[in-house]
Motif scaffolding. Structure first.
Motif, PDB file in Angstrom:
ATOM      1  N   LYS A 153     -25.997  22.750 -77.334  1.00  0.00           N
ATOM      2  CA  LYS A 153     -25.352  21.980 -76.341  1.00  0.00           C
ATOM      3  C   LYS A 153     -25.594  22.622 -74.915  1.00  0.00           C
TER       4      LYS A 153
ATOM      5  N   LYS B 172     -23.646  21.580 -68.352  1.00  0.00           N
ATOM      6  CA  LYS B 172     -24.099  20.432 -67.249  1.00  0.00           C
ATOM      7  C   LYS B 172     -23.320  20.935 -65.838  1.00  0.00           C
ATOM      8  N   THR B 173     -21.989  21.487 -66.040  1.00  0.00           N
ATOM      9  CA  THR B 173     -21.127  21.837 -65.073  1.00  0.00           C
ATOM     10  C   THR B 173     -21.170  23.533 -64.720  1.00  0.00           C
TER      11      THR B 173
ATOM     12  N   ASP C 216     -18.491  25.026 -64.935  1.00  0.00           N
ATOM     13  CA  ASP C 216     -17.552  25.548 -66.229  1.00  0.00           C
ATOM     14  C   ASP C 216     -18.300  25.696 -67.362  1.00  0.00           C
ATOM     15  N   ASP C 217     -19.036  24.639 -67.720  1.00  0.00           N
ATOM     16  CA  ASP C 217     -20.006  24.617 -68.946  1.00  0.00           C
ATOM     17  C   ASP C 217     -20.793  25.951 -69.070  1.00  0.00           C
TER      18      ASP C 217
ATOM     19  N   PRO D  47     -26.640  22.011 -62.026  1.00  0.00           N
ATOM     20  CA  PRO D  47     -25.365  22.297 -62.597  1.00  0.00           C
ATOM     21  C   PRO D  47     -24.322  22.022 -61.312  1.00  0.00           C
ATOM     22  N   SER D  48     -23.375  21.431 -61.561  1.00  0.00           N
ATOM     23  CA  SER D  48     -22.439  21.035 -60.355  1.00  0.00           C
ATOM     24  C   SER D  48     -20.945  21.291 -60.795  1.00  0.00           C
TER      25      SER D  48
ATOM     26  N   SER E  61     -18.408  19.301 -60.777  1.00  0.00           N
ATOM     27  CA  SER E  61     -18.258  18.155 -61.477  1.00  0.00           C
ATOM     28  C   SER E  61     -19.303  17.643 -62.400  1.00  0.00           C
ATOM     29  N   GLU E  62     -19.355  16.589 -62.981  1.00  0.00           N
ATOM     30  CA  GLU E  62     -20.436  16.013 -63.897  1.00  0.00           C
ATOM     31  C   GLU E  62     -21.585  15.705 -62.883  1.00  0.00           C
ATOM     32  N   ALA E  63     -21.504  14.885 -62.098  1.00  0.00           N
ATOM     33  CA  ALA E  63     -22.655  14.321 -61.358  1.00  0.00           C
ATOM     34  C   ALA E  63     -22.834  15.129 -60.015  1.00  0.00           C
TER      35      ALA E  63
ATOM     36  N   LYS F 224     -23.871  16.505 -56.415  1.00  0.00           N
ATOM     37  CA  LYS F 224     -23.558  15.677 -54.971  1.00  0.00           C
ATOM     38  C   LYS F 224     -24.620  15.813 -54.029  1.00  0.00           C
TER      39      LYS F 224
END
Length: 490
Positions: A182, A185-186, A188-189, A322-323, A325-327, A329
């Motif tokens: 897994k 991506k973020t 938090d992840d 890694p951001s 949020s998901e995308a 910026k």
């Protein structure tokens, strides 16, 4: 990412060594021979600093000589951190190679003004140039005084990635339903993955690790994470290209994203999530420790992969930007135009040197560059992940959309190439080291002070460059999620 070059005392001694033999003795090299073992009519000398990429170069030499049996290429691969000084010494000794990778210093404009390089317009016709992407040939970048000297070879690339050790992640239960790892991506992840690694290993495996003995790799972490948050200025990029081109200044202190990322790193440090010796080990040691599973995540570039491949370590994946949020910026940005090789103005074999120049820049050579896992090609059609059999490098190629052409003041005003930005100390690497080790107690104050010094240095440098103003560096219409392709005069 190469280290700065300061070898003047060494060169004074080396200057006593006369001729090409002395220079070649400082390097490793191979010589090509003509097709079918026949002796070529003309031998051209070629210099580069490609070590891990040598197999690609050697294969291209072999193919080139099969197609041009009357030309042999004698390659010399110099040590990367001595390359610029050795090129300078070769010109002072009046014995440069016929064709060479363009050194990183002095600035290309100075290399042209010092008559090191030959313009290639005689061969690089409009038809030849038309095969390259838009904005590949830019006054002040690879064109000077209307004459073309070199060309872009690689596309803008995602220079930094977060590397994920599959074994560590699987041991921590960080897998999908199908058993695959897994990937975070973020922010938090990443934090949740680190927490799982620390908990499941009982502290025996560090979630993160790096090697900062050269005082550079902490800036890679800041650079990677701050871009995902929407800041275009690359903390790990030196010189003018590291600024925030939306305003034409550095914003280390006034852009909150920098402090947010530093606070995130320090929160992870407070939980003992970083490998304890990260500040004292080298990047090479950190790569070895990651390979052995001593920590689960590290930040680096595609240069990690060849060594791991040699060791038959392939149990990893990579993600970029890694951001919060998901995308992401913001993206990675490269300048329009570019450089790779150039023909020496001193060559006696200009036509033959151009033939090798032309071969290296061919779409087919670029395709082989990608397929062999060396990097991205300037030709977008070559950057197909499906053409790459090695899974980690295929992941890297698939990230090509995370890097685009960014603003370049030289398009607006070619005179900005005369701006000589002095080194500012302490720099971002020093500031980060001070914060990480606790020597700097006020991160916001340190960032604000650095921002002021950087912008003051830029202002002073602009004053010394006739015809240049601060406005030349600001691009208020820049959309950080898209390529910036303003044409000259726009």
């Amino acid at each position: 990412m190469s280290s700065p070059i300061s070898r003047r005392s060494l060169l004074r001694g080396a200057a006593a060594l006369a001729g090409a033999g002395a220079l070649a003795g400082c390097s490793s090299g191979t010589s090509g021979s003509g097709a079918s073992g026949s002796k070529a009519k003309t031998t051209i000398t070629y210099w580069d600093w490609y070590a891990s990429q040598a197999s690609w170069v050697d294969n291209e030499i072999k193919l080139f000589q099969q197609a041009h049996p009357d030309i042999a290429v004698k390659k010399t691969t110099q040590v990367s951190d001595k390359y610029a000084d050795l090129v300078s010494l070769a010109y002072r000794s009046n014995n440069p190679p016929d064709i060479l990778m363009v050194p990183k210093s002095p600035q290309l404009s100075q290399q042209v003004s010092q008559d090191w390089l030959m313009p290639v317009d005689k061969w690089a016709t409009k038809s030849w140039q038309s095969s390259f992407p838009e904005n590949s040939f830019v006054e002040g970048v690879d064109v000077f005084g209307g004459k073309l000297y070199t060309a872009p070879f690689a596309a803008p690339a995602p220079s930094l990635q977060l590397y994920i050790h599959h074994g560590v992640f699987k041991d921590a239960g960080l897998t999908n339903d199908d058993g695959s790892v897994k990937l975070p991506k973020t922010w938090d992840d990443v934090t949740q993955a680190a927490d799982a690694i620390a908990s499941k290993s009982g502290g025996k495996v560090a979630p993160f690790g790096f090697g900062n003995s050269t005082n550079t790799t902490l800036a890679w972490w800041l650079d990677l994470f701050v871009r995902g948050a929407g800041s275009p200025g690359g903390a790990a990029v030196g010189g003018i290209d590291g600024m925030d081109y939306r305003v034409g200044q550095w914003k280390f202190g006034s852009d909150r994203n920098y402090l947010d990322v530093i606070n995130l790193l320090m929160e992870w440090k407070s939980k003992n999530w970083f490998y304890p010796n990260s500040m004292s080990i080298s990047d090479e040691q950190a790569r070895a420790f990651f390979e052995r599973g001593r920590f689960g995540m590290t930040v680096g570039g595609v240069w990690n992969q060849p060594e791991w491949t040699q060791h038959k370590f392939t149990d990893y994946s990579l993600v970029t930007l890694p951001s919060p949020s998901e995308a992401p910026k913001a993206l990675f940005y490269g300048p329009p135009g570019g450089r790779f090789v150039a023909v020496s103005s001193k060559t006696s074999h200009a036509d033959e040197a151009w033939a090798w120049f032309d071969w290296l820049y061919s779409p087919d050579a670029g395709k082989r560059w990608v397929e062999q896992g060396q990097g991205l090609s300037v030709y977008a059609k070559n950057n197909d992940p499906k053409s790459v059999t090695f899974a980690p490098f295929s992941q890297y190629v698939a990230m090509s959309g995370a890097a685009v052409v960014g603003p370049q003041p030289a398009i607006r005003n070619p005179k900005v190439s005369a701006v000589q930005l002095p080194a500012v100390k302490p720099d971002i690497n020093d500031v980060l080291a001070g914060i990480y080790t606790g020597q700097l107690k006020d991160p916001q104050g340190a960032l604000t002070e650095l921002e002021g010094k950087m912008n003051q240095a830029l202002g002073d440098a602009i004053k010394k460059a006739p015809g240049v103003s601060a406005k030349d560096f600001a691009f208020a219409d820049w959309d950080l999620t898209k390529a910036y392709t303003t044409k000259p005069g726009a």
